[in-house]
Design an enzyme around this catalytic site. Sequence first.
Site, PDB file in Angstrom:
ATOM      1  N   ASP A  19       0.832  -1.217   0.000  1.00 27.39           N
ATOM      2  CA  ASP A  19       0.000   0.000   0.000  1.00 27.39           C
ATOM      3  C   ASP A  19       0.860   1.259   0.000  1.00 27.39           C
ATOM      4  OD1 ASP A  19      -2.371   1.384  -0.059  1.00 27.39           O
ATOM      5  OD2 ASP A  19      -2.765   1.209   2.089  1.00 27.39           O
ATOM      6  N   GLY A  20       0.343   2.311  -0.605  1.00 21.95           N
ATOM      7  CA  GLY A  20       1.004   3.618  -0.553  1.00 21.95           C
ATOM      8  C   GLY A  20       1.649   4.056  -1.862  1.00 21.95           C
ATOM      9  N   ARG A  32      -0.014   9.119 -10.035  1.00 23.63           N
ATOM     10  CA  ARG A  32      -0.137   7.870  -9.265  1.00 23.63           C
ATOM     11  C   ARG A  32       0.465   6.682 -10.012  1.00 23.63           C
ATOM     12  NH1 ARG A  32      -3.640   7.502  -5.051  1.00 23.63           N
ATOM     13  NH2 ARG A  32      -4.026   5.343  -5.614  1.00 23.63           N
ATOM     14  N   HIS A  36       2.777   3.245  -8.975  1.00 20.27           N
ATOM     15  CA  HIS A  36       2.469   1.834  -9.272  1.00 20.27           C
ATOM     16  C   HIS A  36       3.634   1.175 -10.004  1.00 20.27           C
ATOM     17  CE1 HIS A  36      -1.471   2.345  -7.703  1.00 20.27           C
ATOM     18  NE2 HIS A  36      -1.947   3.061  -8.711  1.00 20.27           N
ATOM     19  N   GLU A  66     -12.463  -4.381  -4.623  1.00 21.89           N
ATOM     20  CA  GLU A  66     -12.977  -3.020  -4.457  1.00 21.89           C
ATOM     21  C   GLU A  66     -12.189  -1.991  -5.269  1.00 21.89           C
ATOM     22  OE1 GLU A  66     -12.426  -5.150  -1.748  1.00 21.89           O
ATOM     23  OE2 GLU A  66     -14.552  -5.692  -1.735  1.00 21.89           O
ATOM     24  N   TRP A  68     -11.879  -1.798  -8.319  1.00 20.69           N
ATOM     25  CA  TRP A  68     -12.609  -1.411  -9.544  1.00 20.69           C
ATOM     26  C   TRP A  68     -13.275  -0.054  -9.377  1.00 20.69           C
ATOM     27  CZ3 TRP A  68     -11.699  -4.151 -13.772  1.00 20.69           C
ATOM     28  CH2 TRP A  68     -11.362  -5.505 -13.656  1.00 20.69           C
ATOM     29  N   LEU A 130      10.102 -21.049  -3.532  1.00 24.78           N
ATOM     30  CA  LEU A 130       9.078 -20.151  -2.985  1.00 24.78           C
ATOM     31  C   LEU A 130       7.759 -20.301  -3.751  1.00 24.78           C
ATOM     32  CD1 LEU A 130       8.470 -17.477  -1.239  1.00 24.78           C
ATOM     33  CD2 LEU A 130       9.069 -16.252  -3.334  1.00 24.78           C
ATOM     34  N   GLU A 206       0.147 -12.796  12.923  1.00 21.35           N
ATOM     35  CA  GLU A 206       0.731 -11.623  13.579  1.00 21.35           C
ATOM     36  C   GLU A 206       0.799 -10.476  12.573  1.00 21.35           C
ATOM     37  OE1 GLU A 206       1.612 -11.449  16.776  1.00 21.35           O
ATOM     38  OE2 GLU A 206       1.169 -13.574  17.166  1.00 21.35           O
TER      39      GLU A 206
HETATM   40  C1  IPE Z   1      -5.636  -2.696  -0.463  1.00 19.51           C
HETATM   41  O1  IPE Z   1      -5.219  -1.375  -0.568  1.00 19.51           O
HETATM   42  C2  IPE Z   1      -5.592  -3.352  -1.810  1.00 19.51           C
HETATM   43  C3  IPE Z   1      -4.264  -3.567  -2.380  1.00 19.51           C
HETATM   44  C4  IPE Z   1      -3.117  -3.279  -1.803  1.00 19.51           C
HETATM   45  C5  IPE Z   1      -4.243  -4.182  -3.690  1.00 19.51           C
HETATM   46  P1  IPE Z   1      -6.250  -0.181  -0.786  1.00 19.51           P
HETATM   47  O2  IPE Z   1      -5.424   1.044  -0.881  1.00 19.51           O
HETATM   48  O3  IPE Z   1      -7.162  -0.480  -1.900  1.00 19.51           O
HETATM   49  O4  IPE Z   1      -7.079  -0.209   0.574  1.00 19.51           O
HETATM   50  P2  IPE Z   1      -7.956   0.919   1.285  1.00 19.51           P
HETATM   51  O5  IPE Z   1      -8.998   1.347   0.299  1.00 19.51           O
HETATM   52  O6  IPE Z   1      -7.042   2.046   1.643  1.00 19.51           O
HETATM   53  O7  IPE Z   1      -8.508   0.254   2.501  1.00 19.51           O
HETATM   54  C1  IPE Z   2      -1.358   0.235  -3.483  1.00 20.28           C
HETATM   55  O1  IPE Z   2      -1.175   1.602  -3.514  1.00 20.28           O
HETATM   56  C2  IPE Z   2      -1.643  -0.362  -4.832  1.00 20.28           C
HETATM   57  C3  IPE Z   2      -3.043  -0.775  -5.037  1.00 20.28           C
HETATM   58  C4  IPE Z   2      -4.009  -0.662  -4.171  1.00 20.28           C
HETATM   59  C5  IPE Z   2      -3.365  -1.367  -6.317  1.00 20.28           C
HETATM   60  P1  IPE Z   2      -2.394   2.601  -3.578  1.00 20.28           P
HETATM   61  O2  IPE Z   2      -2.757   2.834  -4.998  1.00 20.28           O
HETATM   62  O3  IPE Z   2      -3.503   2.153  -2.707  1.00 20.28           O
HETATM   63  O4  IPE Z   2      -1.726   3.919  -2.990  1.00 20.28           O
HETATM   64  P2  IPE Z   2      -2.355   4.924  -1.939  1.00 20.28           P
HETATM   65  O5  IPE Z   2      -2.860   4.101  -0.789  1.00 20.28           O
HETATM   66  O6  IPE Z   2      -3.445   5.658  -2.634  1.00 20.28           O
HETATM   67  O7  IPE Z   2      -1.216   5.803  -1.540  1.00 20.28           O
HETATM   68 MG    MG Z   3      -4.001   2.400  -0.784  1.00 23.84          MG
END
Ligand code: IPE
Ligand code: IPE
Ligand code: MG
Length: 244
Positions: A19-20, A32, A36, A66, A68, A130, A206
Amino acid sequence: MNNHAGSAAMPRHVAIIMDGNGRWAHARGLPRSAGHRKGVEALRRAVRAAGEMGIKYLTIFSFSSENWSRPPAEVSFLLDLMRHFVRQDVAELHRENVRIRIIGERSGLAPDIVTLIAETEERTRANTGLTLVVAFNYGSRQEIAKAARDLALAVKEGRIAPETITPELLGSHLATEGIPDPDLLIRTSGEQRLSNYLLWQCAYTEFVFVDEYWPDFNRETMQRAIAEYLTRERRFGGLTAQSA
Ligand code: IPE
Ligand code: IPE
Ligand code: MG
């Protein structure tokens, strides 16, 4: 389920919520999509580190049911990145003896992606290093609902009796069938939630939350998360020498 209560040993299965990416890009004034793209490089580092550390299963969340709901251009970019990752990286992962499994809903995906998924799984099926589990178009509630539908049909058709539905039987109808539950779950970017990831499988997992955005994830982040995990005392509802 891993029922060895006590001080945690090296995790056999690590699950990651990557995430992030968007915030990483935003902090640099980039679109963005740039986050990615960098995220794929972090994924390569994570897979390499996991293999070298002797982790047997690495499950990564690459696209949620979600996701999508994001703008169409971002969704298309993410789907293209998945195509790109599979085309670009599978040959090398295969050479490195990595088995790849892709979990999540296939219906509704573009036919070429469904084909790529099937080919990748087939090609790497016999590998013994793995196991990389890619959660793609994955949602845990959807997965559990599907298992419930399968079992309901089996009861309706007289193949099983309702009393035989145990946690083990239900678990064997999930996409993660045959994969041990995660020992450690790592989520990057400081968010502390599951976002519909492996709800059933994480009953005794954990959790380690790290502040770095996913594109900055590297071997050291993984080592720190595992070091934190190794300090945990796992009880599985029972008592251990320390707690008795
Ligand atoms: C969870 O991250 C999904 C993936 C990392 C693929 P999101 O960024 O979609 O989750 P929320 O919406 O912040 O909970
Ligand atoms: C995780 O990063 C990748 C996916 C959810 C596909 P995000 O796209 O959720 O990045 P943030 O959370 O908006 O920073
Ligand atoms: Mg995110």
